[in-house]
Design an enzyme around this catalytic site. Sequence first.
Site, PDB file in Angstrom:
ATOM      1  N   ASP A   1       0.799  -1.229   0.000  1.00  0.00           N
ATOM      2  CA  ASP A   1       0.000   0.000   0.000  1.00  0.00           C
ATOM      3  C   ASP A   1       0.831   1.279   0.000  1.00  0.00           C
ATOM      4  O   ASP A   1       0.331   2.343  -0.326  1.00  0.00           O
ATOM      5  CB  ASP A   1      -0.938   0.018   1.224  1.00  0.00           C
ATOM      6  CG  ASP A   1      -0.198  -0.181   2.543  1.00  0.00           C
ATOM      7  OD1 ASP A   1       1.022  -0.366   2.516  1.00  0.00           O
ATOM      8  OD2 ASP A   1      -0.852  -0.167   3.603  1.00  0.00           O
ATOM      9  N   HIS A   2       2.105   1.196   0.366  1.00  0.00           N
ATOM     10  CA  HIS A   2       2.905   2.415   0.502  1.00  0.00           C
ATOM     11  C   HIS A   2       3.609   2.802  -0.800  1.00  0.00           C
ATOM     12  O   HIS A   2       3.494   3.917  -1.269  1.00  0.00           O
ATOM     13  CB  HIS A   2       3.968   2.224   1.587  1.00  0.00           C
ATOM     14  CG  HIS A   2       3.473   2.391   2.982  1.00  0.00           C
ATOM     15  ND1 HIS A   2       2.546   1.562   3.556  1.00  0.00           N
ATOM     16  CD2 HIS A   2       3.794   3.293   3.949  1.00  0.00           C
ATOM     17  CE1 HIS A   2       2.313   1.956   4.804  1.00  0.00           C
ATOM     18  NE2 HIS A   2       3.062   3.007   5.054  1.00  0.00           N
TER      19      HIS A   2
ATOM     20  N   ASP B   1       4.018  -1.184  11.374  1.00  0.00           N
ATOM     21  CA  ASP B   1       3.583   0.151  10.997  1.00  0.00           C
ATOM     22  C   ASP B   1       3.008   0.804  12.248  1.00  0.00           C
ATOM     23  O   ASP B   1       2.252   0.166  12.991  1.00  0.00           O
ATOM     24  CB  ASP B   1       2.507   0.084   9.900  1.00  0.00           C
ATOM     25  CG  ASP B   1       2.265   1.466   9.340  1.00  0.00           C
ATOM     26  OD1 ASP B   1       2.779   1.760   8.244  1.00  0.00           O
ATOM     27  OD2 ASP B   1       1.586   2.263  10.013  1.00  0.00           O
TER      28      ASP B   1
ATOM     29  N   ARG C   1      -0.336  12.929  10.251  1.00  0.00           N
ATOM     30  CA  ARG C   1       0.982  13.513  10.562  1.00  0.00           C
ATOM     31  C   ARG C   1       1.241  14.735   9.691  1.00  0.00           C
ATOM     32  O   ARG C   1       1.004  14.686   8.488  1.00  0.00           O
ATOM     33  CB  ARG C   1       2.089  12.489  10.287  1.00  0.00           C
ATOM     34  CG  ARG C   1       2.075  11.412  11.320  1.00  0.00           C
ATOM     35  CD  ARG C   1       3.223  10.430  11.173  1.00  0.00           C
ATOM     36  NE  ARG C   1       3.147   9.557  12.327  1.00  0.00           N
ATOM     37  CZ  ARG C   1       3.516   8.281  12.332  1.00  0.00           C
ATOM     38  NH1 ARG C   1       4.032   7.737  11.253  1.00  0.00           N
ATOM     39  NH2 ARG C   1       3.391   7.575  13.433  1.00  0.00           N
TER      40      ARG C   1
ATOM     41  N   SER D   1       7.053   7.142  12.941  1.00  0.00           N
ATOM     42  CA  SER D   1       6.827   5.846  12.301  1.00  0.00           C
ATOM     43  C   SER D   1       7.585   4.705  12.974  1.00  0.00           C
ATOM     44  O   SER D   1       8.458   4.913  13.809  1.00  0.00           O
ATOM     45  CB  SER D   1       7.198   5.921  10.831  1.00  0.00           C
ATOM     46  OG  SER D   1       8.436   5.329  10.601  1.00  0.00           O
TER      47      SER D   1
ATOM     48  N   ARG E   1       9.427   2.735  11.191  1.00  0.00           N
ATOM     49  CA  ARG E   1      10.440   2.294  10.217  1.00  0.00           C
ATOM     50  C   ARG E   1      11.758   1.960  10.903  1.00  0.00           C
ATOM     51  O   ARG E   1      12.412   2.826  11.490  1.00  0.00           O
ATOM     52  CB  ARG E   1      10.610   3.332   9.110  1.00  0.00           C
ATOM     53  CG  ARG E   1      11.198   4.641   9.498  1.00  0.00           C
ATOM     54  CD  ARG E   1      11.073   5.650   8.375  1.00  0.00           C
ATOM     55  NE  ARG E   1       9.689   5.999   8.140  1.00  0.00           N
ATOM     56  CZ  ARG E   1       9.256   7.177   7.709  1.00  0.00           C
ATOM     57  NH1 ARG E   1      10.103   8.132   7.430  1.00  0.00           N
ATOM     58  NH2 ARG E   1       7.980   7.422   7.533  1.00  0.00           N
TER      59      ARG E   1
HETATM   60  C1  MIC Z   1       4.188   6.439   8.221  1.00  0.00           C
HETATM   61  O1  MIC Z   1       3.011   6.771   8.316  1.00  0.00           O
HETATM   62  O2  MIC Z   1       5.139   7.169   8.566  1.00  0.00           O
HETATM   63  C2  MIC Z   1       4.505   5.055   7.677  1.00  0.00           C
HETATM   64  C3  MIC Z   1       5.144   5.236   6.361  1.00  0.00           C
HETATM   65  O3  MIC Z   1       3.317   4.341   7.504  1.00  0.00           O
HETATM   66  C4  MIC Z   1       5.411   4.357   8.685  1.00  0.00           C
HETATM   67  C5  MIC Z   1       5.946   3.073   8.221  1.00  0.00           C
HETATM   68  C6  MIC Z   1       7.099   3.215   7.281  1.00  0.00           C
HETATM   69  O4  MIC Z   1       7.939   4.101   7.462  1.00  0.00           O
HETATM   70  O5  MIC Z   1       7.164   2.412   6.353  1.00  0.00           O
HETATM   71  C7  MIC Z   1       4.759   4.099  10.045  1.00  0.00           C
HETATM   72  O6  MIC Z   1       3.876   4.827  10.424  1.00  0.00           O
HETATM   73  O7  MIC Z   1       5.207   3.220  10.784  1.00  0.00           O
HETATM   74 FE1  SF4 Z   2       0.034   4.902   5.098  1.00  0.00          FE
HETATM   75 FE2  SF4 Z   2       1.375   5.571   7.305  1.00  0.00          FE
HETATM   76 FE3  SF4 Z   2      -0.096   7.371   5.983  1.00  0.00          FE
HETATM   77 FE4  SF4 Z   2      -1.303   5.442   7.287  1.00  0.00          FE
HETATM   78  S1  SF4 Z   2      -0.037   7.049   8.180  1.00  0.00           S
HETATM   79  S2  SF4 Z   2      -1.805   6.144   5.223  1.00  0.00           S
HETATM   80  S3  SF4 Z   2       0.084   3.734   6.993  1.00  0.00           S
HETATM   81  S4  SF4 Z   2       1.744   6.338   5.244  1.00  0.00           S
END
Ligand code: MIC
Ligand code: SF4
Length: 655
Positions: A64-65, A119, A379, A547, A549
Site C-alpha cells: 500500500d505504501h 507500521d 501527521r 513511524s 520504520r
Molecule cells: C508512516 O506513516 O510514517 C509510515 C510510512 O506508515 C510508517 C511506516 C514506514 O515508514 O514504512 C509508520 O507509520 O510506521
Molecule cells: Fe500509510 Fe502511514 Fe499514511 Fe497510514 S499514516 S496512510 S500507513 S503512510
Amino acid sequence: MAETLTQKILKNHLVQGNYQTGKEIGIKIDQTLTQDATGTTAMLLFESMGIDTVKTDLSVSYVDHNMSQFGPENHNDHLYLQSVSRKMGIYHSRPGNGICHQVHLERFAKPGATLLGSDSHTPTAGGIGSIAIGAGGLDVAVAMGGGEFYLNTPKVIGIKLSGALSPFVAAKDVILKVLSILSTKGNVGCIAEYFGPGVASLTVPQRATITNMGAELGVTCSIFPSDSQTEAFLKAQGRSQDYIALAGDEDAKYDRIIEIDLAELVPMAACPSSPDNIKAVSEIEDLQISQVLIGSCTNSSYRDLMTVAAMLKGQTVHKDVELGIAPGSRQVLSILSGNGSLNELILSGARILENSCGPCIGQGFSPGNGKVSIRTFNRNFPGRSGTTGDKVYLVSTETAAACALTGKITDPRKLPELFGIKAASIIEMDTIAIDDRMIDMPLPLNEAKNAEVIRGDTIVTPPAGQVPPEKLDGQVLLHCGDKITTDHIMPAGTFLKYRSNVPEYAKYVFNCFNEAGKPSFADRALELKARGGHGVIIASESYGQGSSREHAALCPMYLGLKLVIARSAERIHLANLINFAITPAFFDNPADYDRIRAEDRLEVDEFRQAIESAETFTVKNITQGFDFVCRFQLSDRDRQILLAGGKLNFTKNQN
Ligand code: MIC
Ligand code: SF4
C-alpha cells in the site's frame, strides 16, 4: 478485582513476566501485519531465521505504501512479498486492495485479539477491540515465528466519553482534542482506553479514526470496547463469528482519567508542523489554502468518503484548490462506485487517487512553496509532504470538504448558511458484498516447500549487526533538538523506494540536515567508521517520534552509529535502536545536553561492560575536557540483545 479492558486482554495473552505496571512482560501475538515499505526487510529477516512457516493464527502482508513504481524497485518488492507470503503461510493483500489498516479492520481484525504490525498506525484495529501495537519489522518477524512480544506493563489512561457528536463535528475532532490535552510527548508506556456512555454513539470506523491517531500521542496503543456497534460492523463484513462482547469492568481503576463530552467538541485542526499543535478551526478561519487531500488510514472509510460525497454533491471545488481523494480500500471504492457517490466526487472536480497511502507518505501532491495544504491525515511533521517549509493542517473530512469548497480554512458548521449544505448523517451498511479476490491465500504446506521466491536485483540482504565495542571512541555526528521524528532520520517520499537496499538508502540518513556543498551525514559517518571511530547522536526530548520504520536504526547502524544520548525517546524507535545494536542512553542531568557540541570527541571506557551490568556510565568529552553521566533504561533482555549485536543474532543464538 475489577479490571480495565487492557488488563483483561493483556493478561489473557501473558506468557512471560508478572503483570505489574512498569515491569517487562512478554505477550503472545495472535495476528501480524506488514506493509511493503517495512515488510520487505521484515520478510528478509524472517527468512534469515530459518523458520518455514508463520506460527501465528494469521499473518497478512499488505502492499500500500510504495505504489508509484518509478524504476524497478517497487515492483521487485511487490513480487518478492507476494511470493514469499505464499511460501511462508502469509495472506497477501495485493497492490490496489487498500491501505493495510483499513483492510485489516474490514477483513481480519478481531475483538480481544493481539495484533503486532510493522507500521505505527497498527493501533487502528483498537477500534474493533484488539490490542494492536506498532513495532519494528524485526519484532514482527520474531512474532511471525511464534516469539512473544515484550513491552513494559502499561499504565492505562481512561478516556471517558459522554454525549454525542454535534452535526459537522467528527471522530477526528475527538482525537485532536485528546492530542491537545496529552500532546505527542510523555505518553510512552501508556495505553489509552476509551469507555463511558459516549462510546455507544461511535461506529467502528469512527473509533478506528481515534485509535489510529493515538499513535501520535506516543501511547503503545488505544482501545475501544467491543459492543453492538462492533457486532454490526462484523456482521456487515460477513464476520459475525468473530464477534465477542468485551469491556472494562465498571469500577476498573485507571492510572489517569480524562473526561470528554462529545457534545461540547467543535471542529479542530492540528496546525503546522506537529499533530499536537491544536487549534479550533474557528480560530484560524479565512486563511487561504490551495490544496485539500482526503484519505490515509485515519480518514478513508466508507463513512468518511460518503460524508464527503454528500457534502460535495452538486457543488464545485473552489477554483484555487486542488482536491485529491484516496479511498482506504478497494471495498470502499467499489461501494462508492456502485452507489453513484464516486461520480458525485468526480463531478465536483476531485482528483481520485489510488487506494493507497499516497500523499500521506510524500508519494506525490507535495504542496507548492508557501502554500497551505489541508489534509485528513495523521501527521504533519516538517517536510513529510515532500516540500521544505510546508504548511500542513490536519482536519476531519467534514472540515476538509468545507475548505475545498470555499478555498480558505472554514468551519464546516457554516456550510448550511454558505451553501445550504446539511450535515450528512451516514449510516453504516448492514450488508456488504464481500470480495476478497485481491487477497492471496497462502499455499498449503506441501506445495509451499517448492514454491519459488522472486528476488529482484534491487533487493539487498540487510547488513548484520555488530557487537558493541569494548571501549567507545565516539564522535558527535549530530546534535539535534526536540521531537526529531523518524521522517527526519530516514526520509520517505521519493527515497521510499530504497527501503530494500540499505547501503543505498543509508546515503539519505538525516538528509534534511545536509547542506549543499558540505559532506553529508552519511559521508561523515562512513569516514569516521573507516577510521575505526564510532558515531554518536545527541538529541533532546522525544527522539524518534512517528513511524515504526526500523530503517531509522538499520541505516544508521550500517553507517557505524553506536550510541544515541537523548533527554527522552519514543517507544518504537527505542526498541528499533536496541534491535539493531545501537545503544540508547539518557542524560542523567538533562542540562548536559546543552554543553555538548557537534563534532565533540566522546569516550566511554568499558562501554561493553557498562551495557552488561551498569545503571549509569560516565562519558568523557575529550574535546571540551569535561565528564558527564548517562543512564540506561534497559531490561535484562535489552542488554543481552545489544551485547549479541542486535535482535537477529540474539534470536538465532537462542534457537
Ligand atoms: C508512516 O506513516 O510514517 C509510515 C510510512 O506508515 C510508517 C511506516 C514506514 O515508514 O514504512 C509508520 O507509520 O510506521
Ligand atoms: Fe500509510 Fe502511514 Fe499514511 Fe497510514 S499514516 S496512510 S500507513 S503512510
